[in-house]
Design a protein around this motif. Structure first.
Motif, PDB file in Angstrom:
ATOM      1  N   GLN A   1       1.850   7.318  -4.547  1.00  0.00           N
ATOM      2  CA  GLN A   1       2.980   6.337  -3.925  1.00  0.00           C
ATOM      3  C   GLN A   1       3.521   5.283  -5.053  1.00  0.00           C
ATOM      4  O   GLN A   1       4.509   4.851  -4.959  1.00  0.00           O
ATOM      5  CB  GLN A   1       1.942   5.034  -3.023  1.00  0.00           C
ATOM      6  CG  GLN A   1       1.345   5.955  -1.989  1.00  0.00           C
ATOM      7  CD  GLN A   1       2.624   6.431  -0.954  1.00  0.00           C
ATOM      8  OE1 GLN A   1       3.486   5.640  -0.350  1.00  0.00           O
ATOM      9  NE2 GLN A   1       2.250   7.329  -0.369  1.00  0.00           N
TER      10      GLN A   1
ATOM     11  N   GLU B   1       5.990   7.438  -6.682  1.00  0.00           N
ATOM     12  CA  GLU B   1       7.194   7.639  -5.915  1.00  0.00           C
ATOM     13  C   GLU B   1       8.108   6.390  -6.047  1.00  0.00           C
ATOM     14  O   GLU B   1       8.971   6.484  -6.470  1.00  0.00           O
ATOM     15  CB  GLU B   1       6.806   8.047  -4.475  1.00  0.00           C
ATOM     16  CG  GLU B   1       7.956   7.884  -3.310  1.00  0.00           C
ATOM     17  CD  GLU B   1       8.899   8.824  -3.763  1.00  0.00           C
ATOM     18  OE1 GLU B   1       9.090  10.017  -4.345  1.00  0.00           O
ATOM     19  OE2 GLU B   1      10.152   8.645  -3.361  1.00  0.00           O
TER      20      GLU B   1
ATOM     21  N   GLU C   1      -5.190   7.807  -2.939  1.00  0.00           N
ATOM     22  CA  GLU C   1      -3.861   7.975  -2.335  1.00  0.00           C
ATOM     23  C   GLU C   1      -2.741   7.093  -2.697  1.00  0.00           C
ATOM     24  O   GLU C   1      -1.628   7.394  -2.679  1.00  0.00           O
ATOM     25  CB  GLU C   1      -4.114   7.978  -0.994  1.00  0.00           C
ATOM     26  CG  GLU C   1      -3.976   6.442  -0.480  1.00  0.00           C
ATOM     27  CD  GLU C   1      -5.036   5.683  -0.797  1.00  0.00           C
ATOM     28  OE1 GLU C   1      -5.987   6.189  -1.180  1.00  0.00           O
ATOM     29  OE2 GLU C   1      -5.014   4.390  -0.422  1.00  0.00           O
ATOM     30  N   GLN C   2      -3.290   6.081  -3.518  1.00  0.00           N
ATOM     31  CA  GLN C   2      -2.177   5.178  -4.126  1.00  0.00           C
ATOM     32  C   GLN C   2      -1.357   5.618  -5.164  1.00  0.00           C
ATOM     33  O   GLN C   2      -0.111   5.217  -5.358  1.00  0.00           O
ATOM     34  CB  GLN C   2      -2.890   3.879  -4.494  1.00  0.00           C
ATOM     35  CG  GLN C   2      -3.300   2.780  -3.272  1.00  0.00           C
ATOM     36  CD  GLN C   2      -1.979   2.319  -2.526  1.00  0.00           C
ATOM     37  OE1 GLN C   2      -1.157   2.057  -3.090  1.00  0.00           O
ATOM     38  NE2 GLN C   2      -2.123   2.907  -1.472  1.00  0.00           N
TER      39      GLN C   2
ATOM     40  N   LYS D   1       0.865  -1.088  -0.120  1.00  0.00           N
ATOM     41  CA  LYS D   1      -0.020   0.144   0.042  1.00  0.00           C
ATOM     42  C   LYS D   1       0.625   1.206   0.019  1.00  0.00           C
ATOM     43  O   LYS D   1       0.293   2.219  -0.131  1.00  0.00           O
ATOM     44  CB  LYS D   1      -0.828   0.108   1.115  1.00  0.00           C
ATOM     45  CG  LYS D   1      -1.849  -1.054   1.290  1.00  0.00           C
ATOM     46  CD  LYS D   1      -3.142  -0.636   0.358  1.00  0.00           C
ATOM     47  CE  LYS D   1      -4.337  -1.653   0.346  1.00  0.00           C
ATOM     48  NZ  LYS D   1      -3.874  -3.004  -0.078  1.00  0.00           N
ATOM     49  N   ASP D   2       2.114   1.160   0.299  1.00  0.00           N
ATOM     50  CA  ASP D   2       3.123   2.485   0.195  1.00  0.00           C
ATOM     51  C   ASP D   2       4.187   2.132  -0.745  1.00  0.00           C
ATOM     52  O   ASP D   2       4.395   1.144  -1.015  1.00  0.00           O
ATOM     53  CB  ASP D   2       3.475   2.702   1.586  1.00  0.00           C
ATOM     54  CG  ASP D   2       4.321   1.628   2.449  1.00  0.00           C
ATOM     55  OD1 ASP D   2       4.858   0.751   1.418  1.00  0.00           O
ATOM     56  OD2 ASP D   2       4.837   1.933   3.270  1.00  0.00           O
ATOM     57  N   ALA D   3       4.861   3.170  -1.109  1.00  0.00           N
ATOM     58  CA  ALA D   3       5.977   3.253  -1.740  1.00  0.00           C
ATOM     59  C   ALA D   3       7.184   2.528  -1.434  1.00  0.00           C
ATOM     60  O   ALA D   3       7.906   1.557  -1.878  1.00  0.00           O
ATOM     61  CB  ALA D   3       6.486   4.741  -2.345  1.00  0.00           C
ATOM     62  N   ASN D   4       7.333   2.533  -0.185  1.00  0.00           N
ATOM     63  CA  ASN D   4       8.642   1.999   0.742  1.00  0.00           C
ATOM     64  C   ASN D   4       8.508   0.186   0.247  1.00  0.00           C
ATOM     65  O   ASN D   4       9.299  -0.347  -0.010  1.00  0.00           O
ATOM     66  CB  ASN D   4       8.667   2.312   2.216  1.00  0.00           C
ATOM     67  CG  ASN D   4       9.193   3.655   2.256  1.00  0.00           C
ATOM     68  OD1 ASN D   4       9.791   4.265   1.350  1.00  0.00           O
ATOM     69  ND2 ASN D   4       8.919   4.251   3.609  1.00  0.00           N
ATOM     70  N   LYS D   5       7.265  -0.278   0.478  1.00  0.00           N
ATOM     71  CA  LYS D   5       7.177  -1.614   0.522  1.00  0.00           C
ATOM     72  C   LYS D   5       7.346  -2.052  -0.881  1.00  0.00           C
ATOM     73  O   LYS D   5       7.842  -3.002  -1.241  1.00  0.00           O
ATOM     74  CB  LYS D   5       5.839  -2.177   1.081  1.00  0.00           C
ATOM     75  CG  LYS D   5       5.662  -3.707   1.281  1.00  0.00           C
ATOM     76  CD  LYS D   5       6.498  -4.159   2.379  1.00  0.00           C
ATOM     77  CE  LYS D   5       6.343  -5.736   2.358  1.00  0.00           C
ATOM     78  NZ  LYS D   5       7.455  -6.415   2.938  1.00  0.00           N
TER      79      LYS D   5
END
Lengths: 257, 257
Positions: free
Chosen positions: A174, A177, A170-171, A130-134
């Protein structure tokens, strides 16, 4: 820009019928049309209508009777990939592996043996990040594993997993990014690809959203897309975005009418 | 998105004639049309046809008789800005200062006194920078100087100076990179604006290049543009890009037909 034509997929009624009837015409017609429109690869997807490798091989061989465009073998089954890749005349693009270790160990040796490229979807055992980092973490795992198998970064197409703007707004940020980060992994960098149409799922202005999102993704380093290559406005948007990124040289005639 | 309507400018023949004849109609018609199209500000530019502040004041007052839309006072002459800002009913946007100390000391006190916003073009004594780093350096100087004059970052619109894609293709990437950096200066960040039409100067596909470049700039944080607000495809591209950036909430009706 690497355009992967999405149309030879049994999710479309005409292709489903053609595969069931073993009628080559619809597949060959779409192969020619997408190639003429500029497709770099033709995605070939057997979908859920059969689990037999020979049906996928028939689709690929049928397409290859009409055009020389390289094939993007779209299947999540290793046994289908293993058989299908043997009939591909040009180096193929395998669609896809995920960041799951077992999957990587099935798919990467097939790619390495056949000098193929691979789409690495940044999904893991827990599903889609769900986020850029993962996304970046999973992409790094795919890339490292590919290099261990002797597959160079330029044969890897990382897919950050595009989510529908309408339902998970919101995705999008991400994903952009993550795309940006993927290009920093190596030099030369891996490719970044997406299944574009997912961004506009459920919306009223699908083509507008597809092409604007693609331009923004290209601004972040994306250089490939599985998409509707017959959508001239989409292709022209991507070609324009690549000019802005200085990846093609400006000529007044850089887009088609 | 902050749309600054570009049309009330004596560079256009109808506006030039109207200002010479003191005919309010063309100015008021463009004021109404651009406001209806969604303009946040109306740029008012006297150009080279007069150096009299009273002519600029006449233009602004004429526009304000027709609409309440705030004015973007477009002049590089401090004496014109100083007089014009007095007749603006709503807080104005001054277009512009550069990163030249003498210019900043002329323009910023006017903005501070009237609670106006200011466009800071990142040009210096040496002209327009050719790389992102120099653009960022000049932008930092403008922002710091504005803050010393008590002008908050959200009243500053940094302009990275858009160059023609056809003739200086490598500049587009530098402009996008600079835009990205500008947004990291402060929290809340300054706005980033551009005179959009310059990107497509001399090209055959102006509108396509305008809207794709704007979407890519929005992907890098740009949030304002001096542009043709009557170009519905451009406005729709920008609104779509802002959805992708999660700066507006998705609704099926987010764009106009």
């Amino acid at each position: 820009m690497i355009f992967i034509g999405e149309r030879i997929n049994t999710g479309f009624a005409d292709i489903k019928q053609a595969v069931q009837d073993k009628d080559p015409k619809p597949l060959q017609e779409w192969a020619r049309k997408q190639t003429a429109a500029g497709a770099t690869y033709l995605d070939v997807n057997l979908g859920a209508i059969s689990s037999k490798p020979e049906d996928m091989c028939w689709m690929i061989e049928t397409v290859q009777e009409a055009v020389d465009t390289p094939i993007c073998i779209d299947s999540n089954k290793a046994n289908i990939l293993a058989e299908a890749i043997k009939v591909c005349k040009a180096p193929a693009l395998i669609n896809s592996t995920t960041a799951v270790a077992e999957k990587l160990e099935q798919v990467l040796p097939i790619a390495a043996e056949h000098n193929a490229s691979v789409i690495g979807v940044v999904m893991d055992e827990a599903g889609a990040p769900k986020d850029a980092n993962k996304r970046v973490e999973n992409a790094g795992m795919i890339l490292a594993c590919a290099m261990e198998h002797g597959i160079p970064p330029e044969h890897i197409f990382l897919d950050p997993i595009v989510m529908p703007l309408k339902f998970m707004q919101e995705q999008a940020g991400q994903i952009l990014e993550a795309t940006n980060q993927f290009k920093l992994f190596s030099d030369p960098p891996p490719h970044v690809v997406c299944g574009l149409s997912n961004i506009a799922n459920g919306t009223r202005h699908k083509k507008l959203i597809n092409r604007i999102f693609l331009a923004m993704a290209i601004a972040n380093g994306m250089d490939a897309a599985i998409c509707d290559v017959m959508d001239t406005a989409l292709v022209n948007a991507a070609l324009t975005a690549e000019l802005v990124m200085n990846k093609a040289i400006y000529a007044d005639s850089y887009v088609k009418k």
